[in-house]
Enzyme design. Sequence first.
Site, short mmCIF file in Angstrom:
data_model
loop_
_atom_site.label_atom_id
_atom_site.label_comp_id
_atom_site.label_asym_id
_atom_site.label_seq_id
_atom_site.Cartn_x
_atom_site.Cartn_y
_atom_site.Cartn_z
N LYS A 1 0.85 -1.20 0.00
CA LYS A 1 0.00 0.00 0.00
C LYS A 1 0.88 1.25 0.00
CE LYS A 1 -3.78 -2.45 2.16
NZ LYS A 1 -4.42 -2.95 3.37
N GLN B 1 -4.65 -1.59 9.49
CA GLN B 1 -4.47 -2.94 8.95
C GLN B 1 -5.00 -3.99 9.93
OE1 GLN B 1 -3.21 -3.61 5.75
NE2 GLN B 1 -3.99 -5.65 6.24
N ASP C 1 -11.48 2.60 3.45
CA ASP C 1 -11.77 1.16 3.30
C ASP C 1 -13.27 0.93 3.11
OD1 ASP C 1 -9.73 -0.66 3.21
OD2 ASP C 1 -9.41 -0.72 5.38
#
Length: 302
Positions: free
Chosen positions: A54, A98, A121
Amino acid sequence: MTAKLIKGTEIREQILDEIAAEVEEIKAKHGVVPGLVTILVGENPASISYVTLKIKTAHRLGFKEVQDNQSDDIPEADLLALIDKYNNDDSINGILVQLPLPKHIDDKKVLNAIDPDKDVDGFHPVNVGRLMIGGDEVKFPPCTPAGIQEMIIRSGTETKGAEVVVVGRSNIVGKPIANMMLQKGMGANSTVTIVHTGTKDLKAHCLRADILIVAAGVPGLVKPEWIKSGACVIDVGVNRVGEKVSEKTGKKIAILKGDVDFDAAKEIAGAITPVPGGVGPMTITMLMKNTLKSLKFKLGLM
Ligand code: NAP
């Protein structure tokens, strides 16, 4: 018939180039770039490799990237305070925590603490609600479903009026992609069926699908005789079925298989995604797209 391959690796490059061009334009006109913070708690090797990818992608696009690594004994209250800090940081447009988090931390509490307008997200209940309402309400569609829809659109598959069958009803793939495909709008407007372990006749449902989206996590679940001739098949499944030695690096790597019997299915489908190299590369790409969108919302450009 041999199906057209819908390659996530190629579509990823197209979308990343489009994002990079927009970042340049916004930087020139407004003097700002998208800011993404990745919060990693602990040293889970899989999480480290996802976060690294990422960060690498964000750098390639010219984003401001903040990497915030915390030890796995961080108290929940401290992690919540950290999120609050980034919620109030004007240079940050997207906050990514995460998963998985250590057992002493309630991940629901942590994800719900993220400002919904920085929840790139798309997992915050506010964004799940916005997705359900559809249209202009949608801010951040969750990344894997957004990638799936983008692949369907870019493969030239007609979605309006199409019978879409989704195998799987998880909150991160099945439910949101089903919801997205039934909305009245571009790349959607389909008639949607969701099937799961409680479904009586999986084969009969799958056989009706013009677009078959499979996210079950069961290698080879969908057999060729379940696929309608010419259908567009999106295989989301990523299943580790063994190990092999990489010809490139000489290191051991996982052998990955999808939820669809690919070799046989490609002789029946009109278009199909491979595993690996299909849906997989799209998730991080759409995370970057959501981060750019977040900045554009803030600047009033969307
Ligand atoms: P999940 O949370 O385990 O959900 C699986 C769904 O499939 C459940 O709804 C389950 O039904 C259904 N299912 C399982 N076995 C079935 C069967 N035999 N017949 C009918 N339905 C069945 O999985 P997920 O998180 O959605 O992930 C699914 C797959 O996609 C996994 O292989 C995962 O690794 C992959 N994935 C890939 C990406 C990516 O490429 N970027 C991202 C996310 C996930 P019930 O609800 O009835 O149990």
